[in-house]
Design a protein around this motif. Structure first.
Motif, PDB file in Angstrom:
ATOM      1  N   ALA A   1      -1.431   5.332  -6.762  1.00  0.00           N
ATOM      2  CA  ALA A   1      -2.727   5.417  -6.078  1.00  0.00           C
ATOM      3  C   ALA A   1      -2.625   6.420  -4.932  1.00  0.00           C
ATOM      4  O   ALA A   1      -1.521   6.751  -4.482  1.00  0.00           O
ATOM      5  CB  ALA A   1      -3.131   4.042  -5.532  1.00  0.00           C
ATOM      6  N   THR A   2      -3.774   6.876  -4.463  1.00  0.00           N
ATOM      7  CA  THR A   2      -3.813   7.725  -3.261  1.00  0.00           C
ATOM      8  C   THR A   2      -4.151   6.843  -2.059  1.00  0.00           C
ATOM      9  O   THR A   2      -4.567   5.679  -2.226  1.00  0.00           O
ATOM     10  CB  THR A   2      -4.888   8.821  -3.381  1.00  0.00           C
ATOM     11  N   ILE A   3      -3.989   7.396  -0.878  1.00  0.00           N
ATOM     12  CA  ILE A   3      -4.378   6.692   0.346  1.00  0.00           C
ATOM     13  C   ILE A   3      -5.856   6.308   0.278  1.00  0.00           C
ATOM     14  O   ILE A   3      -6.240   5.178   0.629  1.00  0.00           O
ATOM     15  CB  ILE A   3      -4.077   7.571   1.582  1.00  0.00           C
ATOM     16  N   GLU A   4      -6.677   7.233  -0.208  1.00  0.00           N
ATOM     17  CA  GLU A   4      -8.118   6.977  -0.317  1.00  0.00           C
ATOM     18  C   GLU A   4      -8.410   5.859  -1.323  1.00  0.00           C
ATOM     19  O   GLU A   4      -9.303   5.028  -1.089  1.00  0.00           O
ATOM     20  CB  GLU A   4      -8.848   8.261  -0.723  1.00  0.00           C
ATOM     21  N   ASP A   5      -7.660   5.834  -2.439  1.00  0.00           N
ATOM     22  CA  ASP A   5      -7.842   4.775  -3.444  1.00  0.00           C
ATOM     23  C   ASP A   5      -7.565   3.398  -2.832  1.00  0.00           C
ATOM     24  O   ASP A   5      -8.327   2.448  -3.037  1.00  0.00           O
ATOM     25  CB  ASP A   5      -6.896   4.977  -4.635  1.00  0.00           C
ATOM     26  N   VAL A   6      -6.449   3.313  -2.112  1.00  0.00           N
ATOM     27  CA  VAL A   6      -6.053   2.036  -1.496  1.00  0.00           C
ATOM     28  C   VAL A   6      -7.130   1.578  -0.509  1.00  0.00           C
ATOM     29  O   VAL A   6      -7.572   0.420  -0.547  1.00  0.00           O
ATOM     30  CB  VAL A   6      -4.688   2.159  -0.784  1.00  0.00           C
TER      31      VAL A   6
ATOM     32  N   ILE B   1      11.608  -5.448   4.830  1.00  0.00           N
ATOM     33  CA  ILE B   1      10.366  -4.800   4.412  1.00  0.00           C
ATOM     34  C   ILE B   1      10.682  -3.558   3.581  1.00  0.00           C
ATOM     35  O   ILE B   1      11.719  -2.913   3.787  1.00  0.00           O
ATOM     36  CB  ILE B   1       9.494  -4.436   5.654  1.00  0.00           C
ATOM     37  N   TYR B   2       9.793  -3.239   2.650  1.00  0.00           N
ATOM     38  CA  TYR B   2       9.925  -2.019   1.855  1.00  0.00           C
ATOM     39  C   TYR B   2       9.913  -0.815   2.803  1.00  0.00           C
ATOM     40  O   TYR B   2       9.082  -0.740   3.717  1.00  0.00           O
ATOM     41  CB  TYR B   2       8.754  -1.936   0.867  1.00  0.00           C
ATOM     42  N   ASN B   3      10.835   0.103   2.604  1.00  0.00           N
ATOM     43  CA  ASN B   3      10.965   1.273   3.489  1.00  0.00           C
ATOM     44  C   ASN B   3       9.826   2.259   3.238  1.00  0.00           C
ATOM     45  O   ASN B   3       9.810   2.960   2.239  1.00  0.00           O
ATOM     46  CB  ASN B   3      12.318   1.943   3.247  1.00  0.00           C
ATOM     47  N   CYS B   4       8.893   2.296   4.164  1.00  0.00           N
ATOM     48  CA  CYS B   4       7.694   3.111   4.004  1.00  0.00           C
ATOM     49  C   CYS B   4       7.932   4.513   4.582  1.00  0.00           C
ATOM     50  O   CYS B   4       7.812   4.730   5.789  1.00  0.00           O
ATOM     51  CB  CYS B   4       6.520   2.433   4.702  1.00  0.00           C
ATOM     52  N   GLU B   5       8.283   5.442   3.714  1.00  0.00           N
ATOM     53  CA  GLU B   5       8.622   6.805   4.152  1.00  0.00           C
ATOM     54  C   GLU B   5       7.437   7.541   4.770  1.00  0.00           C
ATOM     55  O   GLU B   5       7.601   8.339   5.685  1.00  0.00           O
ATOM     56  CB  GLU B   5       9.169   7.614   2.971  1.00  0.00           C
ATOM     57  N   ILE B   6       6.229   7.278   4.263  1.00  0.00           N
ATOM     58  CA  ILE B   6       5.077   8.023   4.793  1.00  0.00           C
ATOM     59  C   ILE B   6       4.764   7.644   6.239  1.00  0.00           C
ATOM     60  O   ILE B   6       4.249   8.459   6.993  1.00  0.00           O
ATOM     61  CB  ILE B   6       3.819   7.885   3.887  1.00  0.00           C
ATOM     62  N   ILE B   7       5.099   6.423   6.647  1.00  0.00           N
ATOM     63  CA  ILE B   7       4.946   6.024   8.050  1.00  0.00           C
ATOM     64  C   ILE B   7       5.936   6.815   8.910  1.00  0.00           C
ATOM     65  O   ILE B   7       5.583   7.365   9.957  1.00  0.00           O
ATOM     66  CB  ILE B   7       5.189   4.505   8.226  1.00  0.00           C
TER      67      ILE B   7
ATOM     68  N   ILE C   1     -11.087   2.817  -7.767  1.00  0.00           N
ATOM     69  CA  ILE C   1     -10.817   1.382  -7.639  1.00  0.00           C
ATOM     70  C   ILE C   1      -9.521   1.052  -8.391  1.00  0.00           C
ATOM     71  O   ILE C   1      -9.367   1.375  -9.568  1.00  0.00           O
ATOM     72  CB  ILE C   1     -11.973   0.539  -8.217  1.00  0.00           C
ATOM     73  N   ILE C   2      -8.578   0.452  -7.659  1.00  0.00           N
ATOM     74  CA  ILE C   2      -7.327  -0.015  -8.268  1.00  0.00           C
ATOM     75  C   ILE C   2      -7.322  -1.537  -8.209  1.00  0.00           C
ATOM     76  O   ILE C   2      -8.245  -2.146  -7.669  1.00  0.00           O
ATOM     77  CB  ILE C   2      -6.091   0.586  -7.550  1.00  0.00           C
TER      78      ILE C   2
ATOM     79  N   SER D   1       0.840  -1.208   0.000  1.00  0.00           N
ATOM     80  CA  SER D   1       0.000   0.000   0.000  1.00  0.00           C
ATOM     81  C   SER D   1       0.869   1.249   0.000  1.00  0.00           C
ATOM     82  O   SER D   1       0.585   2.224  -0.710  1.00  0.00           O
ATOM     83  CB  SER D   1      -0.937  -0.014   1.214  1.00  0.00           C
ATOM     84  N   CYS D   2       1.940   1.233   0.793  1.00  0.00           N
ATOM     85  CA  CYS D   2       2.889   2.352   0.823  1.00  0.00           C
ATOM     86  C   CYS D   2       3.542   2.538  -0.554  1.00  0.00           C
ATOM     87  O   CYS D   2       3.669   3.661  -1.037  1.00  0.00           O
ATOM     88  CB  CYS D   2       3.985   2.109   1.860  1.00  0.00           C
ATOM     89  N   TYR D   3       3.943   1.421  -1.148  1.00  0.00           N
ATOM     90  CA  TYR D   3       4.573   1.503  -2.475  1.00  0.00           C
ATOM     91  C   TYR D   3       3.618   2.149  -3.481  1.00  0.00           C
ATOM     92  O   TYR D   3       4.025   3.018  -4.268  1.00  0.00           O
ATOM     93  CB  TYR D   3       5.002   0.113  -2.967  1.00  0.00           C
TER      94      TYR D   3
END
Length: 365
Positions: free
Chosen positions: A211-216, A256-262, A291-292, A202-204
């Motif tokens: 995608a946006t946060i809302e899309d996810v 894990i993928y480095n999630c910068e937004i977290i 929808i994605i 989801s972060c990726y």
């Protein structure tokens, strides 16, 4: 060591998890000792337990009178008093391995009972090193709120005895909960690992502009049936909790993928519901989005499930049960895999591995 009867059930830590676990033990009929560092915390915990019991009684979900049930609880700010001669301890303090180890060392010194830790990620085997009898140390991960959430992850440390596992399974059932077993003590056990895989894809998607946060979240809720999507769920868990657990797990070898937004949210102290703002401004709910492809969101979580199965960390049934009861999914992770198709998931994972350079995306099936 076979415990025929639990005369003393101890809960260390009277916060949200601790007082919830104490309430479950009271309802199950145990004599419960609840401990925390001061009487004010304990008084507040008692008030919350009384309120919860009253609500359960109003709904007809409680056998016995509230006052009768509460007569079995003993509160103390003296750690040794709470632990002395206990038959079963559940430690539910903050995720600090040094603090947990001190509690276990004291419990080992003054009792011969089973010693369980309610941790979502810290290694049981490391905590057990503070004791002289590591065979009686076990993980017992409840979900929040403990009274309502049906799942308990039971984690076997390197030296945990089979008898300790059997006894803990029975206690879990006595508390009215559904146990699943993590047969190996790996970072994050079952549920947290699968949840973080969901979060990394989801972060990726967000960080790569796909995608946006809302899309996810809208896709996760409408297409996959996840009650709170992905990011709204993190806001409810607490982004600070996520960040600290993720760091603890990566230090112990979890890739894990480095999630910068977290990280950004953590540094801004935008923790979610508790701070009023996280990925959303609260109160918030999932309203709309584009929808994605839902296969992308769940791809790494499916891969993790196959890794857990391949490495004999947990059974297929327990992994599926963990997703349904621990994360509130309408079906198990392997059901999603069958529905989407492993060929499609493999293609996504190979794309992610190529795009990010992260080797852990390599398909495990």
């Amino acid at each position: 060591m076979i415990i025929m009867k639990i005369n003393k059930f101890t809960v260390i830590g009277a916060g949200t998890m601790g007082h919830g676990i104490a309430e479950l033990a009271l309802i199950a009929g145990y004599e419960v000792w609840l401990n925390d560092v001061n009487d004010e915390i304990l008084k507040n915990a008692l008030n919350k337990i009384k309120w919860s019991l009253t609500e359960l009684q109003k709904k007809g979900k409680l056998k016995g009178e509230t006052d009768q049930i509460l007569s079995r609880i003993h509160t103390t700010s003296n750690l040794e008093e709470a632990l002395k001669d206990t038959d079963f301890m559940v430690e539910a303090v903050i995720e600090d391995i040094n603090l947990k180890s001190k509690i276990f060392a004291k419990a080992d010194e003054v009792s011969d009972g089973i010693l369980a830790t309610n941790t979502s990620s810290l290694p049981i085997s490391e905590i057990a090193e503070s004791t002289k009898k590591p065979e009686r140390v076990i993980g017992m991960h409840f979900f929040n709120p403990p009274v309502l959430m049906p799942l308990v992850e039971i984690i076997k440390g390197k030296l945990t005895s089979d008898n300790t596992v059997k006894e803990t399974f029975q206690v879990t059932k006595n508390l009215g909960k559904e146990p699943v077993l993590a047969k190996k003590d790996i970072p994050g056990f079952i549920v947290t690992r699968i949840l973080f895989r969901l979060l990394e894809t989801s972060c990726y998607l967000v960080e790569s502009g796909k995608a946006t946060i809302e899309d996810v979240d809208y896709t996760a809720k409408t297409e996959l049936g996840f009650p709170m999507g992905v990011f709204l769920l993190q806001d409810n868990i607490g982004i600070d909790v996520d960040y600290l657990i993720m760091n603890s797990m990566t230090k112990r070898g979890f890739e894990i993928y480095n999630c910068e937004i977290i990280k950004e949210k953590f540094e801004k102290k935008e923790y979610g519901v508790k701070s009023g703002k996280g990925f959303y401004t609260h109160p918030a709910k999932i309203v709309s989005g584009k929808i994605i492809d839902p296969s992308f969101i769940i791809s790494s979580a499916v891969n993790e499930a196959y890794f857990l199965l391949k490495e004999d960390v947990a059974s297929k049934d327990d992994i599926d049960k963990s997703c349904k009861l621990g994360l509130g999914w309408p079906k198990g992770i392997f059901d999603y895999a069958n529905q989407i198709g492993l060929d499609k998931i493999r293609n996504i994972l190979e794309f992610l591995e190529k795009e990010t350079g992260e080797k852990h995306f390599e398909p495990q099936f």
